[in-house]
Write an enzyme that holds these catalytic residues in place. Structure first.
Site, short mmCIF file in Angstrom:
data_model
loop_
_atom_site.label_atom_id
_atom_site.label_comp_id
_atom_site.label_asym_id
_atom_site.label_seq_id
_atom_site.Cartn_x
_atom_site.Cartn_y
_atom_site.Cartn_z
N ASP A 114 0.92 -1.14 0.00
CA ASP A 114 0.00 0.00 0.00
C ASP A 114 0.96 1.19 0.00
O ASP A 114 1.59 1.47 1.02
CB ASP A 114 -0.87 0.01 1.25
CG ASP A 114 -1.84 1.18 1.24
OD1 ASP A 114 -1.41 2.30 0.90
OD2 ASP A 114 -3.02 0.99 1.56
N HIS A 115 1.10 1.84 -1.14
CA HIS A 115 2.21 2.80 -1.24
C HIS A 115 2.05 3.97 -0.28
O HIS A 115 3.02 4.65 0.03
CB HIS A 115 2.44 3.25 -2.69
CG HIS A 115 1.48 4.27 -3.18
ND1 HIS A 115 0.22 3.95 -3.60
CD2 HIS A 115 1.58 5.61 -3.31
CE1 HIS A 115 -0.41 5.06 -3.98
NE2 HIS A 115 0.40 6.08 -3.82
N HIS A 143 -5.73 2.90 1.10
CA HIS A 143 -4.95 4.03 1.63
C HIS A 143 -5.67 4.79 2.76
O HIS A 143 -5.07 5.09 3.79
CB HIS A 143 -4.66 5.04 0.51
CG HIS A 143 -4.13 4.41 -0.75
ND1 HIS A 143 -3.24 3.39 -0.74
CD2 HIS A 143 -4.37 4.69 -2.06
CE1 HIS A 143 -2.94 3.05 -2.00
NE2 HIS A 143 -3.62 3.82 -2.81
C1 BG6 Z 1 -3.44 4.72 -6.36
C2 BG6 Z 1 -4.75 4.81 -7.06
O1 BG6 Z 1 -3.43 3.62 -5.48
O2 BG6 Z 1 -3.20 5.91 -5.64
C3 BG6 Z 1 -4.81 6.01 -7.97
O3 BG6 Z 1 -4.97 3.63 -7.81
C4 BG6 Z 1 -4.45 7.26 -7.21
O4 BG6 Z 1 -6.08 6.15 -8.57
C5 BG6 Z 1 -3.15 7.07 -6.44
O5 BG6 Z 1 -4.29 8.30 -8.16
C6 BG6 Z 1 -2.88 8.25 -5.54
O6 BG6 Z 1 -1.59 8.14 -5.03
P1 BG6 Z 1 -0.76 9.42 -4.61
O7 BG6 Z 1 0.47 8.89 -4.00
O8 BG6 Z 1 -0.52 10.21 -5.86
O9 BG6 Z 1 -1.65 10.16 -3.65
#
Ligand code: BG6
Length: 507
Positions: free
Chosen positions: A189-190, A252
């Site tokens: 989960d980045h 997230h």
């Molecule tokens: C991803 C989603 O997990 O997270 C995307 O699939 C989204 O739709 C992205 O744009 C948002 O990540 P960040 O790090 O740019 O907030």
């Protein structure tokens, strides 16, 4: 036990030599995030000379084409290109058919050769950066065709989405568990790799100032916003099956909620943190089909100014789509610490700005001795955690207005991280890859968390599937549907406007 010794130290170990086998090597994620992250780790000395990467995908590339591709992706992401040729010499490519045993046999032969060449000790990281429908097949083959059969570790790193509801996630989990133990599965989960998301624990548990106040006695509500300016771009096909609820909330947003709500862990070791997160998930008030609309609202963007397309006009999107591009919701915890404190979350595409922030709003003081000019109400204390694009924390306090005996003025104490990548995401991947190599699973999602968050979200998805929404209900480039404001208004709150929460502006 020496409390000051810090279990974290155990995890600051050297990165062991390892072979990364990357499925989906020609894909977008690998190009935008993984290669630049590996390069940064390499430059920082976190990858010893003992590292190698095998890229696989369907395309008939060879090592040279692959290395050029990796080089280009690195060069597009950074101005620094030192040692780039040395770096890419560690990359190898094999065309691959995920359901064909012969492909895995060839992969095993190359992997064994590289093990010897780079002295990798049989340590392997299998990184699946591709469509989830293949995760199960690949995991089966890795075991059956002997790729996991080495002296060293064999870890599986997988990208989201992990299923599209609880039953599909369960099925997927059973599949991959046939080949990998839970301790060897690293579900990405980045958001958990973002510096300031990781900082939530430090803010809470390394400061005598906050944790004593971190409960329903002193906090009135918590607001988490993750807004994006982009629309769905070329991902309409995927997004139609997911929507903001499954794309952002199930993972997230709920991960951030659990970090804010959990009890202090007894140590910072992965199992101890995870145990507390799982307990937090378990105390979330479950919704029913009848209560969903009291707690959650949805939106979909329509056409906006400057020719911005509405969601229904985007590529690969049904012109009558019922998919939400915006979600706002209220999560309640039925436990001693949080009873009565709403955690509001909102996330949406095509908002006015790209920003992720957490606002912890403290309760009003019991008696107001001071006043503000023009009968303005004194503001409550806020702790703002800036996740992105800026990184830092701001504490909103009230101080005496100079020269005015009884008047107060809001002041902000800010701390901002500097010099970080604006979008922050490559940073996140860099950390997560490094953690997976070192065997630190703290910032990955355990199956129990995945299962609990799906069971929470499934009810919402079902209620919304059964009921067609009056979409579109916010123009592209605006802050979302009215219903989102009303969700807080009925509790006597409002969303703190993003522009008044900037790190650096002082009132
Ligand atoms: C991803 C989603 O997990 O997270 C995307 O699939 C989204 O739709 C992205 O744009 C948002 O990540 P960040 O790090 O740019 O907030």
């Amino acid at each position: 036990m020496n409390l000051k010794s810090g279990v974290r130290n155990v995890k600051q170990s050297e990165t062991p030599s390892a072979l990364t086998i990357l499925f989906g090597a020609t894909g977008d994620l690998a190009k935008r995030k993984l290669y630049p992250s590996l390069y940064r780790l390499y430059r920082k000395g976190h990858l010893s000379s003992g590292f190698a990467v095998i890229g696989t995908a369907r395309r008939e590339w060879d090592n040279d084409i692959f290395r050029e591709h990796v080089k280009k992706s690195v060069m597009e992401s950074t101005a620094v290109q030192e040692q780039i040729d040395e770096f890419i010499s560690h990359f190898y490519y094999l065309p691959h058919d995920v359901s064909d045993s012969d492909s895995y046999v060839a992969l095993r032969t190359l992997a064994n050769d590289l093990d010897n060449k780079y002295a990798l000790g049989g340590n392997r990281l299998f990184y699946l950066a591709m469509a989830p429908e293949f995760f199960g097949t690949i995991a089966d083959h890795l075991k059956e065709d002997g790729l996991t059969d080495t002296e060293g570790f064999g870890r599986l790193v997988i990208e989201k989405p992990f299923g599209h509801d609880l039953p599909s996630a369960q099925e997927l989990n059973e599949q991959i568990r046939r080949s990998f133990d839970e301790k060897d599965i690293y579900r990405i989960d980045h958001y958990l790799g973002k510096e300031m998301v990781q900082n939530i624990e430090a803010i809470r548990f390394a400061n005598a100032l906050f944790e004593p106040l971190w409960n329903n006695r002193y906090i009135s509500n918590i607001q988490i916003t993750s807004s994006e300016t982009l629309g769905v771009e070329e991902r309409g096909g995927y997004y139609e099956t997911s929507g903001a609820l499954k794309d952002m909330v199930q993972n997230h947003m709920l991960q951030m909620v659990s970090l804010l709500a959990m009890e202090p862990p007894i140590s910072l070791q992965d199992d101890d943190i995870r145990r507390e997160k799982v307990r937090a998930f378990r105390s979330m008030r479950p919704l029913t089909l009848e209560t969903v609309n009291d707690y959650f609202v949805r939106g979909q963007y329509g056409p906006g100014e400057d020719g911005m397309l509405g969601y229904r006009e985007e590529l690969n999107v049904n012109p009558e789509s019922n998919t939400e591009t915006y979600v706002a919701g209220k999560v309640m915890f039925d436990n001693f610490r949080w009873a009565g404190v709403p955690f509001y979350i909102r996330t949406g595409k095509r908002m006015p700005l790209k920003s992720t922030k957490i606002v912890v709003q403290f309760k009003d003081i019991p008696m107001n001795l001071y006043y503000r000019p023009d009968d303005q109400e004194m503001e409550p204390n806020l702790l703002v955690i800036h996740i992105q694009p800026e990184e830092g924390i701001t504490l909103h306090l009230n101080a005496k207005r100079a020269g005015h005996q009884l008047q107060t003025t809001p002041v902000k104490l800010s701390y901002a991280n500097s010099g970080v990548d604006v979008m922050n995401t490559p940073e996140a991947y860099e950390k997560l890859i490094h953690d997976a190599m070192r065997g630190d699973s703290t910032n990955f999602t355990h199956w129990d968390e995945v299962a609990l968050s799906w069971s929470f979200v499934d009810v919402i998805a079902e209620a919304w599937r059964n009921e067609k929404a009056a979409f579109p209900n916010y123009p592209a480039g605006t802050k979302g549907p009215k219903a989102s404001d009303e969700l807080l208004e009925k509790d006597g709150f409002f969303w703190w406007p993003m522009n008044m929460l900037d790190v650096n502006i002082c009132n």
